[in-house]
Design an enzyme around this catalytic site. Structure first.
Site, short mmCIF file in Angstrom:
data_model
loop_
_atom_site.label_atom_id
_atom_site.label_comp_id
_atom_site.label_asym_id
_atom_site.label_seq_id
_atom_site.Cartn_x
_atom_site.Cartn_y
_atom_site.Cartn_z
N ILE A 126 24.53 68.61 29.62
CA ILE A 126 25.29 67.87 28.61
C ILE A 126 25.42 66.41 29.03
O ILE A 126 25.66 65.56 28.20
CB ILE A 126 26.69 68.49 28.35
CG1 ILE A 126 27.59 68.41 29.58
CG2 ILE A 126 26.58 69.91 27.83
CD1 ILE A 126 29.06 68.60 29.25
N ASP A 127 25.26 66.13 30.33
CA ASP A 127 25.48 64.77 30.82
C ASP A 127 24.35 63.80 30.46
O ASP A 127 24.52 62.59 30.57
CB ASP A 127 25.65 64.77 32.35
CG ASP A 127 26.91 65.49 32.79
OD1 ASP A 127 27.75 65.80 31.93
OD2 ASP A 127 27.05 65.74 34.00
N ARG A 162 51.26 56.08 19.77
CA ARG A 162 50.97 56.34 21.19
C ARG A 162 49.55 55.89 21.52
O ARG A 162 48.69 55.86 20.64
CB ARG A 162 50.98 57.86 21.45
CG ARG A 162 52.33 58.46 21.52
CD ARG A 162 52.18 59.96 21.60
NE ARG A 162 53.48 60.58 21.77
CZ ARG A 162 53.75 61.84 21.42
NH1 ARG A 162 52.83 62.59 20.85
NH2 ARG A 162 54.95 62.34 21.63
N GLY A 170 31.01 63.85 32.75
CA GLY A 170 30.10 62.78 33.13
C GLY A 170 30.47 62.34 34.52
O GLY A 170 31.36 61.53 34.72
N HIS A 271 35.58 72.00 29.61
CA HIS A 271 34.46 72.91 29.31
C HIS A 271 34.28 73.18 27.83
O HIS A 271 33.27 73.78 27.45
CB HIS A 271 34.62 74.20 30.11
CG HIS A 271 34.53 73.94 31.59
ND1 HIS A 271 35.61 73.54 32.33
CD2 HIS A 271 33.47 73.95 32.42
CE1 HIS A 271 35.23 73.33 33.58
NE2 HIS A 271 33.93 73.58 33.66
N GLN A 273 33.42 71.08 25.91
CA GLN A 273 32.19 70.32 25.62
C GLN A 273 30.93 71.11 25.91
O GLN A 273 29.85 70.76 25.45
CB GLN A 273 32.15 69.04 26.48
CG GLN A 273 33.22 68.05 26.16
CD GLN A 273 33.46 67.10 27.33
OE1 GLN A 273 32.91 66.01 27.36
NE2 GLN A 273 34.26 67.50 28.30
O1 F6P Z 1 26.79 69.96 34.51
C1 F6P Z 1 27.41 68.77 34.63
C2 F6P Z 1 28.87 68.85 34.38
O2 F6P Z 1 29.05 69.03 33.03
C3 F6P Z 1 29.60 67.63 34.93
O3 F6P Z 1 29.78 66.61 34.00
C4 F6P Z 1 30.88 68.20 35.43
O4 F6P Z 1 31.41 67.44 36.48
C5 F6P Z 1 30.48 69.54 35.89
O5 F6P Z 1 29.45 69.96 35.03
C6 F6P Z 1 31.59 70.55 35.96
O6 F6P Z 1 31.07 71.81 36.10
P1 F6P Z 1 31.79 73.10 36.67
O7 F6P Z 1 33.19 73.04 36.22
O8 F6P Z 1 31.02 74.21 36.06
O9 F6P Z 1 31.65 73.04 38.14
#
Ligand code: F6P
Length: 341
Positions: A126-127, A162, A170, A271, A273
């Site tokens: 997703i990044d 607010r 990211g 999550h 996202q």
């Molecule tokens: O896969 C990348 C990502 O979406 C990052 O942006 C984020 O830091 C990470 O996953 C978090 O993943 P998890 O919570 O699964 O370790």
């Protein structure tokens, strides 16, 4: 030919669409058999598999997550990782692997290729921070989810006068923040590539209030103030050495309240996202990546990753794609800055 398929790293919408396309073309088109490895490289290390045929991929196109499961297992963190992978492939008669993943999973694939394993990669995250491809699948879905959230937060922010801060994913790259922030009309977008000045952010907040609007600040989890470091959720790191980020949104909310005297609230999208059904664009991209990945296997085009260039799907060497992350160009970021404040 027997082809193993695995999904590694953080999940993302479109993984199942890739798996479906690989199998739907590979079985009738090339007469291949497939083996699904569970939970990324863990399944390959442990020989933990799942049947993968045409009936197993029915109905998968719109489904989020991955039917194969995922993990952040790093085989090269183990002394015997390479030998165990070779052993599993030999025991199961698997001739080639398709690894669907981000920088870490594909980094492992690149090293396996250097060690003679026949492997093809598919870029997911997703990044959107993988080099060599214009876009990764999953990104469009994440941007749409974040944009919808920003749209919703605008109205509640205005009702209550607010400042609202939206923290998006990211770690090193601000692509989600930049795209969703621009699409959602953010008052400020803060990304890991460009350190921010907290005084400047507060000025933008105050100027938005003066215009009788409520400010929305979109911040990547990896964004950093000019003085200070990434905000960590915990001291833990994963098998690839990544720390768990999170908390910059809360920090900003508190600083804005303290410095401007205005009320601030923070929403961490987290999550959300990564979950749920992929957008049409991600289904399209994931499907095309899957079709081209199995073509690369059939052509014996090992050690490459499928990539989007314009509207074409091409292949690029895994070693090149995983050498460095694709970060937001400061010039591109500067385009968005016209809307700040
Ligand atoms: O896969 C990348 C990502 O979406 C990052 O942006 C984020 O830091 C990470 O996953 C978090 O993943 P998890 O919570 O699964 O370790």
């Amino acid at each position: 030919m027997r082809v193993g398929v695995l999904t590694g790293g953080g999940d993302c919408p479109g993984l199942n669409a890739v798996i479906r396309a690989i199998v739907r073309k590979g079985v009738p088109g090339y007469g291949y058999e497939f083996v699904g490895f569970r939970d990324g490289w863990r399944g390959v290390l442990e020989g933990d598999t799942k049947p993968l045929d045409v009936s197993a991929v029915r109905g998968l196109l719109p489904r989020g997550g991955t039917i194969l499961g995922s993990s952040r297992t790093n085989p090269f963190a183990l002394d015997d990782g390479l030998a165990r992978i070779r052993g599993t492939l030999a025991d199961l008669g698997v001739d080639a692997l398709i690894a669907i993943g981000g920088e870490d999973t594909l980094g492992v694939a690149a090293t396996l290729h250097e060690n003679g394993v026949q492997v093809v990669g598919v870029p997911k995250t997703i990044d959107n921070d993988l080099s060599g491809t214009d876009y990764t699948f999953g990104f469009d879905t994440a941007v749409n989810i974040a944009t919808e959230a920003i749209d919703r937060l605008h109205t509640t922010a205005e009702s209550h006068h607010r400042a609202l801060i939206v923290e998006v994913m990211g770690r090193h790259a601000g692509w989600i923040a930049l795209h969703a922030g621009m699409a959602g009309g953010a008052n400020a977008i803060l990304i890991p590539e460009v350190r921010f000045d907290i005084d400047q952010v507060c000025e933008w907040v105050e100027s938005r209030f003066r215009l009788d609007y409520a400010p929305i600040i979109v911040v990547s989890e990896g964004a950093m103030p000019e003085e200070g470091d990434e905000v960590l959720m915990s001291g833990e790191t994963d098998a690839f050495g990544h720390a768990r980020l999170g908390g910059i949104g809360d920090w900003l909310g508190k600083e804005i309240e303290r410095r401007t005297g205005k009320e601030a609230r923070t929403t961490v999208l987290g999550h959300v996202q990564r979950g749920g059904t992929p957008t049409a664009r991600d289904r399209w991209l994931a499907t095309r990546f899957g079709l081209h990945a199995i073509d690369a296997v059939a052509a014996g085009n090992w050690g490459v990753m499928t990539a989007l260039r314009g509207t074409d799907i091409v292949t690029v060497p895994l070693a090149e794609a995983t050498k460095e992350l694709k970060l937001v160009d400061p010039a591109l970021y500067a385009e968005a800055a016209i809307f700040f404040g």
